[in-house]
Design a protein around this motif. Structure first.
Motif, short mmCIF file in Angstrom:
data_model
loop_
_atom_site.label_atom_id
_atom_site.label_comp_id
_atom_site.label_asym_id
_atom_site.label_seq_id
_atom_site.Cartn_x
_atom_site.Cartn_y
_atom_site.Cartn_z
N ASP A 241 62.62 52.73 149.83
CA ASP A 241 63.46 51.89 148.97
C ASP A 241 62.65 50.74 148.39
O ASP A 241 61.78 50.17 149.07
CB ASP A 241 64.63 51.30 149.76
N ARG A 242 62.99 50.34 147.18
CA ARG A 242 62.33 49.16 146.61
C ARG A 242 62.87 47.89 147.27
O ARG A 242 63.95 47.88 147.86
CB ARG A 242 62.53 49.11 145.10
N GLY A 243 62.09 46.82 147.16
CA GLY A 243 62.48 45.57 147.78
C GLY A 243 63.69 44.93 147.13
O GLY A 243 64.01 45.19 145.96
N ALA A 244 64.35 44.07 147.90
CA ALA A 244 65.49 43.33 147.37
C ALA A 244 65.02 42.14 146.55
O ALA A 244 65.35 42.01 145.38
CB ALA A 244 66.39 42.87 148.51
N ASN A 245 64.22 41.29 147.17
CA ASN A 245 63.71 40.10 146.48
C ASN A 245 62.22 39.92 146.69
O ASN A 245 61.65 38.89 146.37
CB ASN A 245 64.47 38.85 146.94
N ARG A 246 61.60 40.90 147.28
CA ARG A 246 60.15 40.98 147.42
C ARG A 246 59.77 42.46 147.44
O ARG A 246 60.65 43.31 147.34
CB ARG A 246 59.67 40.27 148.70
N ASP A 247 58.51 42.79 147.57
CA ASP A 247 58.09 44.19 147.50
C ASP A 247 58.22 44.89 148.84
O ASP A 247 58.00 44.28 149.90
CB ASP A 247 56.64 44.28 147.03
N THR A 248 58.54 46.17 148.80
CA THR A 248 58.34 47.06 149.93
C THR A 248 56.91 47.56 149.85
O THR A 248 56.48 48.05 148.80
CB THR A 248 59.32 48.25 149.87
N ILE A 249 56.15 47.46 150.95
CA ILE A 249 54.72 47.74 150.90
C ILE A 249 54.35 48.83 151.92
O ILE A 249 54.78 48.78 153.08
CB ILE A 249 53.90 46.46 151.20
N VAL A 250 53.58 49.80 151.46
CA VAL A 250 52.94 50.77 152.35
C VAL A 250 51.45 50.67 152.07
O VAL A 250 50.99 51.05 150.99
CB VAL A 250 53.44 52.21 152.10
N ASP A 251 50.69 50.15 153.03
CA ASP A 251 49.31 49.77 152.76
C ASP A 251 48.34 50.94 152.93
O ASP A 251 48.71 52.04 153.35
CB ASP A 251 48.91 48.61 153.68
N ASP A 252 47.09 50.69 152.62
CA ASP A 252 46.04 51.71 152.52
C ASP A 252 45.99 52.64 153.73
O ASP A 252 46.04 52.19 154.89
CB ASP A 252 44.67 51.06 152.37
N GLY A 253 45.86 53.92 153.46
CA GLY A 253 45.54 54.90 154.50
C GLY A 253 46.68 55.32 155.39
O GLY A 253 46.49 56.14 156.29
N THR A 254 47.87 54.79 155.19
CA THR A 254 49.00 55.17 156.04
C THR A 254 49.46 56.59 155.73
O THR A 254 49.49 57.01 154.57
CB THR A 254 50.15 54.16 155.86
N LYS A 255 49.81 57.32 156.78
CA LYS A 255 50.25 58.71 156.65
C LYS A 255 51.70 58.83 157.14
O LYS A 255 52.00 58.47 158.28
CB LYS A 255 49.36 59.65 157.46
N ILE A 256 52.56 59.32 156.26
CA ILE A 256 53.99 59.41 156.54
C ILE A 256 54.41 60.87 156.48
O ILE A 256 54.12 61.57 155.52
CB ILE A 256 54.79 58.57 155.52
N ASP A 257 55.10 61.31 157.50
CA ASP A 257 55.52 62.71 157.63
C ASP A 257 56.76 62.98 156.77
O ASP A 257 57.23 62.11 156.04
CB ASP A 257 55.81 62.98 159.11
#
Length: 357
Positions: A241-257
């Motif tokens: 989901d996008r942020g409400a009043n700031r950013d949602t962040i997924v930083d470098d190299g993270t792996k999500i199933d």
């Protein structure tokens, strides 16, 4: 009369056969040492231990499969020092500190086309069946497949692929060599380089924000973004989901199933591993190198410290210290959790005995 079958006579091959490579070359790619045997022998494929035959490479990392190691007929085996003596005569041991990581390097060389999702068709460039706004900027070698929609002001870096029926909404930015899977939706998002988005992923949709009250729930506009770092991979069916009043962040190299939910304003650090069916609530923070097992969850506004590991089906309701291993509901240090489980089993067993008597 026998009716014709609709099934193909030969099973399809999705990746080309690996070329024959010498053991010396394999050792160089793997950063491994040839312990014994002829380094000029060749292999032409990588197979499981129990399928090892002449001309193939196998590996052993999990001691559960040591019995298969002793019976393999492969030409060579990537092996750590602790299992070296179990490699049978006639099999060339390739001594590696981390056999599985070494194997991944070899596979990347043998099957380079498997390193990122392939286009669905042989069509290159922008398909005539795609829709691309005139103001979009596409870098060199970008592929946009049939049915895809590229919105106004979109910027897509060189070498990226947008799969069939994917949507890149207005003003989104994609770095170089990104792969956007079929039927995925990217909106209000900025992606770095070499990001892999598998099919049916949704990025940048509304965060789940409502001002709740007895007279009804008032929708709170979500005006932040999703920011994805370099070398991130997000599995099929996942949502960020996008942020409400700031950013949602997924930083470098993270792996999500596959099938992971990340809520608005969440901040996921570098090189985290998030396994299938995890839920991360809004404004939660995972510091770098956090690992979350399948079906675990993190409550909103909670911080999980750097390098923490959370067992599957656990629920994190409070901040967790860096480097620890946690499990249970609520999540607590894993040794404490194991002790509690052992005590409960003993009490249950005592209760059963009393009933029998």
């Amino acid at each position: 009369m026998t009716e014709p079958s609709n099934q193909p006579e030969v099973s399809p091959v999705f990746f080309p056969e690996a070329q024959k490579i010498t053991i010396k070359q394999i050792a160089e790619w793997a950063g491994a040492e040839i312990v014994r045997g002829d380094g000029d022998l060749t292999i032409s494929g990588v197979v499981p231990l129990d399928a090892g035959v002449a001309g193939t490479l196998v590996f052993i990392d999990n001691p559960k499969y040591l019995d298969q190691l002793t019976e393999t007929h492969a030409t060579a085996c990537l092996v750590s020092k602790k299992h070296l003596e179990k490699v049978p005569e006639g099999v060339i041991p390739l001594l590696a500190k981390e056999p599985y990581r070494s194997l991944s390097k070899v596979l990347a060389k043998l099957y380079p086309s498997a390193m990122r999702p392939l286009p669905a068709t042989s069509e290159r460039g922008v398909s005539a069946a795609a829709f691309v706004e005139d103001s979009a900027v596409l870098g060199e070698g970008v592929i946009v497949e049939a049915g895809a929609v590229i919105g106004a002001g979109v910027v897509i870096g060189a070498g990226s692929v947008v799969g069939p029926n994917a949507v890149i909404a207005s003003n989104c930015q994609l770095g170089e060599l990104c792969s956007i899977g079929a039927n995925s939706s990217v909106q209000h998002s900025v992606l770095g380089d070499r990001v892999i988005i598998h099919p049916n992923v949704s990025l940048g949709q509304d965060g789940f924000g409502f001002a709740m009250g007895a007279g009804g729930h008032i929708k709170v506009p979500q005006v932040g973004r999703v920011v994805i770092g370099n070398d991130v991979e997000i599995g099929a069916g996942s949502c960020v989901d996008r942020g409400a009043n700031r950013d949602t962040i997924v930083d470098d190299g993270t792996k999500i199933d596959n099938q992971v939910q990340i809520g608005h304003n969440a901040n996921i650090g570098k090189h985290c591993v998030i396994v299938s069916q995890v839920g991360i609530s809004g404004s939660a923070t995972l510091e770098d190198y956090v690992v979350m097992g399948g079906k675990s969850g993190v409550s909103g506004h909670v911080r999980v410290g750097m390098g923490a590991q959370i067992a599957g089906v656990s629920a994190v309701h409070e901040d967790l210290a860096p480097g620890g291993r946690y499990g249970g509901v609520p999540a607590r240090p894993i040794r404490e959790w194991f002790k509690e489980i052992t005590m409960i089993r003993r009490l249950a067993a005592q209760g059963s005995k009393k009933k029998e008597n």
